[in-house]
Design a protein around this motif. Structure first.
Motif, mmCIF file in Angstrom:
data_model
loop_
_atom_site.group_PDB
_atom_site.id
_atom_site.type_symbol
_atom_site.label_atom_id
_atom_site.label_comp_id
_atom_site.label_asym_id
_atom_site.label_seq_id
_atom_site.Cartn_x
_atom_site.Cartn_y
_atom_site.Cartn_z
ATOM 1 N N VAL A 91 11.968 65.908 5.424
ATOM 2 C CA VAL A 91 12.450 66.004 4.040
ATOM 3 C C VAL A 91 12.741 67.463 3.701
ATOM 4 N N PHE A 92 13.876 67.682 3.076
ATOM 5 C CA PHE A 92 14.258 69.043 2.718
ATOM 6 C C PHE A 92 15.237 68.978 1.558
ATOM 7 N N GLY A 93 15.896 70.091 1.266
ATOM 8 C CA GLY A 93 16.643 70.187 0.021
ATOM 9 C C GLY A 93 15.676 70.584 -1.079
ATOM 10 N N GLY A 94 16.197 70.958 -2.214
ATOM 11 C CA GLY A 94 15.334 71.425 -3.285
ATOM 12 C C GLY A 94 14.329 70.406 -3.773
ATOM 13 N N ALA A 95 14.639 69.095 -3.652
ATOM 14 C CA ALA A 95 13.764 68.060 -4.221
ATOM 15 C C ALA A 95 13.138 67.149 -3.178
ATOM 16 N N GLY A 96 13.543 67.246 -1.911
ATOM 17 C CA GLY A 96 13.069 66.308 -0.903
ATOM 18 C C GLY A 96 11.564 66.271 -0.749
ATOM 19 N N ALA A 97 10.926 67.450 -0.757
ATOM 20 C CA ALA A 97 9.482 67.508 -0.517
ATOM 21 C C ALA A 97 8.678 66.936 -1.674
ATOM 22 N N GLU A 156 6.291 52.897 5.528
ATOM 23 C CA GLU A 156 5.323 52.895 6.634
ATOM 24 C C GLU A 156 5.738 53.861 7.742
ATOM 25 N N ILE A 157 6.384 54.960 7.357
ATOM 26 C CA ILE A 157 6.708 56.028 8.301
ATOM 27 C C ILE A 157 5.460 56.892 8.455
ATOM 28 N N PRO A 158 4.959 57.076 9.678
ATOM 29 C CA PRO A 158 3.639 57.702 9.848
ATOM 30 C C PRO A 158 3.578 59.201 9.589
ATOM 31 N N THR A 159 4.688 59.928 9.737
ATOM 32 C CA THR A 159 4.647 61.387 9.630
ATOM 33 C C THR A 159 5.807 61.900 8.784
ATOM 34 N N VAL A 160 5.495 62.826 7.892
ATOM 35 C CA VAL A 160 6.514 63.522 7.097
ATOM 36 C C VAL A 160 6.493 64.994 7.499
ATOM 37 N N ILE A 161 7.682 65.558 7.766
ATOM 38 C CA ILE A 161 7.797 66.967 8.141
ATOM 39 C C ILE A 161 8.538 67.705 7.036
#
Length: 676
Positions: free
Chosen positions: A444-450, A461-466
Motif C-alpha cells: 500500500v502506498f500513495g498519500g492515503a494507502g497506508a 484475508e491477505i496475510p501481510t501488508v507492506i
C-alpha cells in the motif's frame, strides 16, 4: 560522471521527485505543485528544490500524465484520419458496446476525430496481403491539399488489412509528407501491425492525436534540462512498464497514455520482491483515485485490453491496472435510495476536503480519517494545517444527522464504505482472474494507502501488508526501476499442429532484428539487450488468446502447448487438451537493461521508545471506540523494531494505521510489514 539518479512522477496535483545519490547511498525526496499548463516547469522546480546540480545527474527518468490529461480534457491538435473507401466511420461504430449496457443515458464519449475530419480514399488490400486496388494517388493528393487548407497538424492513416501489407499506407504517407511537411503523420502498419480493425485504427488515432503534444512536451523538457547542464537521455515511462528515449516517444506516443500509473505498479512489485514476496497486489491510493495492480510469480500482469476512455482501445501492451474513484478526496454522499455512497466524485485539490479550509462543503475520506484521529492536524511537516472542527461539522450535517449517527459513527461509516469499494476492486483483479488473495502480500502506498491497508487486508484475508518508506513518492521511485523496452507483435494465423519450430524461428529472428535496431537507435549496447519470446494461442473458435512464453531458440512446441492448457485452466477455470489449438500471433519483448540503484539498507540501532511522538485518541471499531494510541515518528523507528496495534506511524507524506490485533515489523529497507 554524474552520481545522482533522478526520477520524477508528474501527477495532476503534485510533481514528486525521488533522488538517489549513488556515492552516499542516500535518498532525497521533494514534492512541488504540478503546473498543468506547462508540466516541464513543475519538473524543473522540483529538481531545483532538491538542490541537485543537473550536470551531476547520471540518469533522468520520469512518468507523466501529459498524454492522459490531453485525452480526458480533449485538448488535442487538429487531427485528420484517412481510411479505405467505405470505412470512414470505423472509429465511431467501434464495437457497438457500452460500459454500462443497461444505462440508456450513459453514452460513449465522441471519437477523438470528428466525422468532418475523417476522409476516404480508393485502395484495397485483401486478407492475405494481396493488393486488389492500388492507391488512387490523385484522390490522395486532393485530400492532402484539403488538409493543408484546414491547417491539420496531425494525420492518422488506417487502411484495411494494412497489417499484412503496408504498401498502400506507406505510399499515402509519402504523399502527405510531400504536401504537409510540417504535419505529424503515422500509419497503422507502423504503429500497431495487428488484425482487428477497430483496435488497430483506434490505437493509431490515439497515437496521432498525442504525437504532437507529447513530442512538444519532451522537446521542451529536454531543452530545459540541457540548458541547466544535463547531457544524458530523457527517459519516459510507457504503459508496458519500460522506458523510451526522447527521440522514440513521438513515434509511439499512445504508449505514454498511462505513463504515470505504471510507475507505481513497478515500484510495488520491486518492493514486494525486496521483502521476499513473488506474489503481491499493489494499491496506490491518492487524492482522487486508487490504482491496483497484481504481480504473480514475479511478473506483473499485462493486458492489451485497456483505454483512457471506454470505446477507444489502445492496443499496446500495458501493465494491467484497475482504477476506481476512491481517494483521500472522494466525497461521501447519500443516494436517492437513502444509501451511503463514497466516490467516485472527488473534492480534488481545489477546494479539497472540508478540513483544508478552502471552501469544501462535502465530507471526504480525509475528513473522516482526521475526525477518527488517524490523521494529524499538521501534515507535510506543518505546511498543511487541517481543521478538525470543520471536518466534524460537515460530517455531522451531511452524514450523521440523516442517519442518526454520532460524528464518530458517521466518519467510521464513510471509511467502511470506501474500504468496501476498494475490496470489490481487489476481488476483481485477483479472484476474478483466478488468483487467491490469501497467497499475496498487499503493498500500500500513495498519500492515503497506508491509512486503509490493514483494514483491507483483514477483509480480504491477505496475510501481510507492506508499507514502503515515503509512500507518497513511491510512484516516482518506480521510474528508476525500469529498463528501455519495446514490444513487437506479428499476426501469425495457423493451426498449432501445422507449424514447426523452424517456421517460428524464422519469424522470430526477423522480429528480433527489428527489436535490436530499435534498441540500438536508443543507444543500448548489444550486451545489455534481452529478448523474450511469446506465442499467442487460443482454442479454435475463440477470438481471445493467451500469451505463452517460448524458448529461444524454439526447440519444442509441446511444452508451450502444455503450458497453454494450464494457463487456460487457471484464467478461465476450463481447459480441454482434446480441443484443437491455433496460433494467433508472435510477440517479442525487447529490453535494454538500465543499471538499477541499490536501495540503502540499515542496521538495527536505537530503541523504539525513542520514536514515540505522543499518544492520541484514535477510533477503532474493533477496539470498541476511541482508544488511547501511541503515535510514532517513522523516521526514528529503528530497523528490526516490532510493535503491536493500536498504533499510528507518521511520516512527511503518509500515516500508517496499525489497528488492534496487528503486529508491525520494520525491515532493513525501512518497509513496515503488518501482519495479524
Amino acid at each position: 560522471m554524474g552520481h545522482y539518479r533522478v526520477a520524477v512522477d508528474v501527477g495532476g496535483t503534485f510533481t514528486d521527485v525521488f533522488i538517489f545519490d549513488e556515492q552516499k547511498g542516500e535518498i532525497t525526496v521533494t514534492k512541488v505543485s504540478s503546473t498543468p499548463d506547462n508540466p516541464a516547469e513543475g519538473i524543473m522546480q522540483g529538481v531545483k528544490q532538491a538542490d541537485v546540480p543537473l550536470g551531476e545527474i547520471a540518469l533522468f527518468s520520469h512518468g507523466t500524465t501529459v498524454g492522459t490529461n490531453a485525452l480526458i480534457t480533449r485538448r488535442l491538435p487538429k487531427t485528420a484520419f484517412i481510411a479505405t473507401k467505405g470505412f470512414r466511420d470505423v472509429p465511431e461504430i467501434r464495437r457497438g458496446t457500452k460500459l454500462d449496457l443497461w444505462d440508456a443515458y450513459d453514452d460513449v464519449a465522441p471519437p477523438y476525430i470528428r466525422r468532418r475530419d475523417r476522409f476516404e480514399v480508393t485502395e484495397r488490400t485483401d486478407y492475405s496481403g494481396q493488393i486488389i486496388t492500388d492507391l488512387d494517388e490523385q484522390e490522395a493528393r486532393t485530400i492532402a491539399r484539403v488538409l493543408r487548407k484546414r491547417g491539420v497538424e496531425s494525420v492518422a492513416i488506417g487502411f484495411m488489412n494494412a497489417y499484412v501489407n503496408p504498401e498502400n499506407e506507406q505510399r499515402m504517407k509519402a504523399i502527405l509528407q510531400e504536401e504537409l511537411p510540417e504535419a505529424y503523420i503515422c500509419t497503422s502498419s507502423e504503429t500497431i501491425p495487428e488484425m482487428f480493425e477497430h483496435e488497430r485504427i483506434s490505437t493509431t488515432i490515439v497515437n496521432a492525436v498525442l504525437g504532437p503534444i507529447v513530442g512538444s512536451y519532451i522537446k521542451e523538457l529536454s531543452a530545459s534540462l540541457q540548458v541547466e547542464g544535463y547531457g544524458g537521455d530523457v527517459l519516459v515511462l510507457h504503459s508496458g512498464g519500460g522506458v523510451m528515449t526522447a527521440d522514440t516517444v513521438p513515434r509511439f506516443a499512445a504508449r505514454v497514455a498511462s505513463s504515470g500509473i505504471a510507475a507505481g505498479a513497478i515500484a510495488s512489485a520491486h518492493i514486494a520482491k525486496l521483502c521476499g514476496f513473488q506474489n503481491a497486489i499493489g494499491l496506490d491510493m491518492g487524492g482522487t483515485s486508487t490504482d491496483i495492480s497484481l504481480m504473480y510469480d514475479g511478473q506483473l500482469r499485462v493486458t492489451k485490453d485497456w483505454y483512457i476512455e471506454y470505446g477507444y482501445p489502445i492496443g499496446f501492451p500495458s501493465i494491467e491496472i484497475l482504477t476506481i474513484g476512491a481517494g483521500g478526496g472522494s466525497l461521501a454522499w447519500i443516494d436517492q435510495g437513502g444509501s451511503l455512497r463514497n466516490g467516485p466524485h472527488s473534492a480534488g485539490a481545489d477546494p479539497g476536503p472540508a478540513c483544508y479550509q478552502k471552501g469544501g462543503q462535502q465530507p471526504t475520506n480525509t475528513d473522516a480519517n482526521l475526525l477518527l484521529g488517524r490523521l494529524n492536524t499538521h501534515l507535510l511537516g506543518g505546511q498543511l494545517i487541517l481543521d478538525k472542527e470543520r471536518a466534524s461539522e460537515v460530517i455531522a450535517e451531511k452524514i450523521g444527522a440523516p442517519f442518526g449517527y454520532s460524528d464518530a459513527e458517521a466518519a467510521n461509516a464513510i471509511i467502511k464504505v470506501a474500504n468496501a469499494n476498494m475490496c470489490d476492486a481487489l476481488r476483481l483483479i485477483s479472484i476474478r482472474r483466478g488468483y487467491d488473495p490469501r497467497d499475496f502480500a498487499l503493498v500500500v502506498f500513495g498519500g492515503a494507502g497506508a491509512l486503509h491497508g490493514a483494514h483491507l487486508a483483514k477483509e480480504m484475508e491477505i496475510p501481510t501488508v507492506i508499507v514502503p518508506p515515503y509512500p507518497g513518492i513511491t510512484s516516482a521511485m518506480g521510474c528508476l526501476l525500469v529498463d528501455v523496452r519495446h514490444d513487437l507483435f506479428r499476426t501469425y494465423l495457423a493451426r498449432f499442429q501445422d507449424v514447426t519450430p523452424d517456421d517460428l524461428e524464422t519469424e522470430y529472428k526477423e522480429m528480433e532484428e527489428q527489436a535490436a535496431k530499435l534498441l540500438s537507435e536508443e543507444g543500448v549496447a548489444g550486451e545489455n539487450v534481452q529478448l523474450i519470446r511469446y506465442i499467442d494461442m487460443r482454442y479454435i473458435g475463440q477470438w481471445r488468446s493467451l500469451s505463452i512464453p517460448l524458448s529461444r531458440p524454439v526447440s519444442s512446441l509441446a511444452e508451450a502447448l502444455e503450458l497453454f492448457h494450464r494457463e487456460h485452466e487457471r484464467e478461465f477455470a476450463f481447459s480441454n487438451p482434446d480441443q484443437g489449438v491455433e496460433i494467433y500471433g508472435l510477440r517479442v519483448e525487447a529490453t535494454g537493461v538500465v543499471p538499477k540503484p541499490d536501495l540503502p539498507t540499515e542496521e538495527p540501532h536505537g530503541h523504539l521508545e525513542d520514536a514515540v511522538k505522543e499518544t492520541r485518541s484514535v477510533y477503532f471499531e474493533e477496539g470498541g471506540g476511541y482508544v488511547e494510541t501511541t503515535v510514532y515518528d517513522r523516521s526514528k523507528i529503528p530497523v528490526g523494531s516490532v510493535f503491536h496495534g493500536p498504533a499510528i506511524v507518521e511520516q512527511l507524506d503518509s500515516t500508517v494505521v496499525v489497528p488492534p490485533g496487528f503486529t508491525a515489523e520494520v525491515d532493513a529497507y525501512k518497509n513496515i510489514l503488518l501482519t495479524y
